[in-house]
Design an enzyme around this catalytic site. Structure first.
Site, PDB file in Angstrom:
ATOM      1  N   SER A 117       6.873  -9.738   2.004  1.00 47.97           N
ATOM      2  CA  SER A 117       6.839  -8.485   1.379  1.00 47.97           C
ATOM      3  C   SER A 117       6.783  -7.354   2.362  1.00 47.97           C
ATOM      4  O   SER A 117       6.327  -7.296   3.414  1.00 47.97           O
ATOM      5  CB  SER A 117       5.674  -8.211   0.497  1.00 47.97           C
ATOM      6  N   TYR A 141      -3.546  -7.650  -0.604  1.00 49.71           N
ATOM      7  CA  TYR A 141      -2.327  -8.351  -0.913  1.00 49.71           C
ATOM      8  C   TYR A 141      -1.175  -8.476   0.167  1.00 49.71           C
ATOM      9  O   TYR A 141      -0.864  -9.437   0.693  1.00 49.71           O
ATOM     10  CB  TYR A 141      -1.572  -7.617  -2.207  1.00 49.71           C
ATOM     11  N   LYS A 145      -0.054 -11.872   2.012  1.00 49.50           N
ATOM     12  CA  LYS A 145       1.503 -12.010   2.579  1.00 49.50           C
ATOM     13  C   LYS A 145       1.712 -12.693   3.945  1.00 49.50           C
ATOM     14  O   LYS A 145       2.569 -13.272   4.279  1.00 49.50           O
ATOM     15  CB  LYS A 145       2.502 -11.111   1.770  1.00 49.50           C
TER      16      LYS A 145
HETATM   17  N1  LIG Z   1       8.065  -7.659  -7.653  1.00 46.20           N
HETATM   18  C1  LIG Z   1       8.045  -7.212  -6.493  1.00 46.20           C
HETATM   19  O1  LIG Z   1       8.362  -6.040  -6.141  1.00 46.20           O
HETATM   20  C2  LIG Z   1       7.749  -7.872  -5.094  1.00 46.20           C
HETATM   21  C3  LIG Z   1       7.821  -7.213  -3.949  1.00 46.20           C
HETATM   22  C4  LIG Z   1       7.753  -8.047  -2.767  1.00 46.20           C
HETATM   23  C5  LIG Z   1       7.286  -9.319  -2.790  1.00 46.20           C
HETATM   24  N2  LIG Z   1       7.188 -10.096  -3.883  1.00 46.20           N
HETATM   25  C6  LIG Z   1       6.797 -11.440  -4.137  1.00 46.20           C
HETATM   26  O2  LIG Z   1       7.732 -12.308  -4.820  1.00 46.20           O
HETATM   27  C7  LIG Z   1       7.063 -13.126  -5.530  1.00 46.20           C
HETATM   28  C8  LIG Z   1       7.364 -13.169  -6.930  1.00 46.20           C
HETATM   29  O3  LIG Z   1       7.152 -12.152  -7.644  1.00 46.20           O
HETATM   30  P1  LIG Z   1       7.283 -11.532  -9.044  1.00 46.20           P
HETATM   31  O4  LIG Z   1       7.538 -10.251  -9.199  1.00 46.20           O
HETATM   32  O5  LIG Z   1       8.401 -12.527  -9.774  1.00 46.20           O
HETATM   33  O6  LIG Z   1       5.886 -11.895  -9.777  1.00 46.20           O
HETATM   34  P2  LIG Z   1       5.761 -12.674 -11.177  1.00 46.20           P
HETATM   35  O7  LIG Z   1       4.141 -12.592 -11.497  1.00 46.20           O
HETATM   36  O8  LIG Z   1       6.792 -12.441 -12.296  1.00 46.20           O
HETATM   37  O9  LIG Z   1       5.966 -14.333 -10.596  1.00 46.20           O
HETATM   38  C9  LIG Z   1       5.118 -14.996  -9.828  1.00 46.20           C
HETATM   39  C10 LIG Z   1       5.139 -16.545 -10.670  1.00 46.20           C
HETATM   40  O10 LIG Z   1       4.353 -17.462  -9.953  1.00 46.20           O
HETATM   41  C11 LIG Z   1       3.568 -18.085 -10.931  1.00 46.20           C
HETATM   42  N3  LIG Z   1       2.175 -18.606 -10.307  1.00 46.20           N
HETATM   43  C12 LIG Z   1       1.315 -17.558  -9.707  1.00 46.20           C
HETATM   44  N4  LIG Z   1       0.402 -18.073  -9.001  1.00 46.20           N
HETATM   45  C13 LIG Z   1       0.745 -19.478  -9.219  1.00 46.20           C
HETATM   46  C14 LIG Z   1       0.087 -20.734  -8.514  1.00 46.20           C
HETATM   47  N5  LIG Z   1      -1.196 -20.682  -8.036  1.00 46.20           N
HETATM   48  N6  LIG Z   1       0.567 -21.943  -8.873  1.00 46.20           N
HETATM   49  C15 LIG Z   1       2.039 -21.797  -9.433  1.00 46.20           C
HETATM   50  N7  LIG Z   1       2.380 -20.857 -10.065  1.00 46.20           N
HETATM   51  C16 LIG Z   1       2.025 -19.606  -9.833  1.00 46.20           C
HETATM   52  C17 LIG Z   1       3.359 -16.978 -12.013  1.00 46.20           C
HETATM   53  O11 LIG Z   1       3.129 -18.076 -13.448  1.00 46.20           O
HETATM   54  C18 LIG Z   1       4.766 -16.497 -12.236  1.00 46.20           C
HETATM   55  O12 LIG Z   1       5.700 -17.333 -12.781  1.00 46.20           O
HETATM   56  C19 LIG Z   1       5.476 -13.032  -5.064  1.00 46.20           C
HETATM   57  O13 LIG Z   1       5.356 -14.061  -4.166  1.00 46.20           O
HETATM   58  C20 LIG Z   1       5.504 -11.732  -4.614  1.00 46.20           C
HETATM   59  O14 LIG Z   1       4.400 -11.660  -3.782  1.00 46.20           O
HETATM   60  C21 LIG Z   1       7.363  -9.303  -5.305  1.00 46.20           C
END
Ligand SMILES: NC(=O)c1ccc[n+]([C@@H]2O[C@H](COP(=O)([O-])OP(=O)(O)OC[C@H]3O[C@@H](n4cnc5c(N)ncnc54)[C@H](O)[C@@H]3O)[C@@H](O)[C@H]2O)c1
Length: 321
Positions: A117, A141, A145
């Site tokens: 991120s 957070y 990461k």
């Molecule tokens: N959305 C954003 O703006 C953004 C920005 C930067 C980085 N990210 C990263 O992208 C990734 C996905 O984010 P997202 O927005 O799709 O979030 P989200 O919450 O929609 O998706 C996360 C998924 O991981 C699953 N999960 C969580 N913990 C788990 C575990 N211990 N074991 C198995 N499954 C698990 C959840 O059920 C979910 O399906 C994350 O790693 C997040 O840090 C997101």
């Protein structure tokens, strides 16, 4: 041979799943469904319901499904929540990464694309953030990461893995109406939620040292971001063992909160008339990616603009919200 996609039932994961399939890969999803939803995983795609922290279950899934590489998205992602519950964030995100690395070694899986991120950079004071800009996260957070990047980099060097970390900037939009972001923390869904509730969307601070006083971010369409994973998977597979690299995934274009409000007004067809409220602690004035390295090395570049993001997100919001 399949790619194991952790977090594939989540907002970004559901898009990455389709991008990997579009690039011709078989996909197996591993997700604990803590925030993800089963219906985002298409019929015919195996879904292993398990936590990434369950090393034995992850290694078993890898062996049973003939996994050749991993795209690791499963994590907790809410900055404010990470301040309130840091131990949980370290357990899920850091111990989750370690567990996954252990499972990869156990099952003999070499390649991994890791979801990082822009939060790893913290409150930067540069025009464009390059991958060499110092990483100084300002929340648990962002720290988790960054530690995840270190875990995979160091394990790759010691155990011959190949890792590509993608540092996402501000993700928005939807690849289809069924795949919108319903999360409570990103700006565009926050604006839509306010509009749906008949409230004025809030702008957190209009006294930043930016041209219109509101914060500037680099918004990236989730479908473009998903394509970056397919490109990174190919790059990791072709790279020599032991290597690691991190890439910014953004457009290199800044948009202020007022720019976003103006785009929302165009898309919904009326003036959204935002309300300016106090700054939130820890929000940097401006954070915009230098996106050249991903273009050069991964052959990836964003194709969609802010209007595409807002229009697709609004369509999905109306279909499911
Ligand atoms: N959305 C954003 O703006 C953004 C920005 C930067 C980085 N990210 C990263 O992208 C990734 C996905 O984010 P997202 O927005 O799709 O979030 P989200 O919450 O929609 O998706 C996360 C998924 O991981 C699953 N999960 C969580 N913990 C788990 C575990 N211990 N074991 C198995 N499954 C698990 C959840 O059920 C979910 O399906 C994350 O790693 C997040 O840090 C997101």
């Amino acid at each position: 041979m399949s790619w194991l996609l952790t977090g594939g039932a989540g907002y970004i994961g559901a898009h990455v799943l389709r991008a990997l399939q579009g690039a011709g890969h078989e996909v197996v999803v591993l997700d604990d469904l803590s925030t993800g939803v089963r219906r985002k995983v298409p019929e015919g795609v195996p879904l292993v319901r398990a936590s990434v922290r369950d090393t034995a279950a992850v290694a078993r899934a890898m062996t049973e499904h003939g996994v050749r590489g991993v795209v690791h998205l499963a994590a907790k992602k809410a900055v404010g929540e990470s301040v309130e519950r840091p131990r949980w964030y370290y357990q899920e995100n850091v111990l989750g990464a370690l567990s996954l690395a252990d499972a990869m070694i156990e099952a003999g899986v070499r390649d991994i694309v890791y979801s990082s991120s822009a939060a790893v950079y913290g409150a930067v004071d540069v025009d464009l953030v390059t991958e060499d800009t110092p990483t100084l996260p300002v929340s648990p957070y962002g720290e988790t990461k960054l530690i995840g990047e270190w875990v995979f980099r160091d394990v790759a060097a010691a155990h011959g893995l190949s890792v590509v970390a993608l540092r996402y900037f501000n993700v928005a939009g939807a690849g289809s109406d069924a795949l919108g972001d319903t999360g409570a923390f990103n700006l565009i869904p926050m604006v839509f939620r306010a509009l749906s509730n008949g409230e004025r969307p809030q702008v957190f601070g209009a006294d930043y040292p930016t041209p219109d006083g509101s914060c500037i971010r680099d918004y990236i369409h989730v479908a473009d971001l998903a394509d970056a994973h397919a490109a990174a998977a190919g790059f990791a597979a072709a790279a020599p063992a032991g290597g690691s690299a991190a890439y910014n995934i953004g457009r290199g274009v800044g948009a202020s909160v007022f720019d976003v409000m103006a785009t929302v007004s165009q898309v919904v067809g009326y003036d959204v008339a935002a309300e300016v409220v106090a700054r939130r602690p820890g929000d940097p004035a401006r954070i915009v990616a230098a996106a050249d390295a991903a273009r050069t090395d991964l052959g990836w570049t964003a194709r969609r603009d802010l209007s595409d993001m807002v229009a697709s997100a609004w369509s999905a919001w109306q279909a499911t919200g």
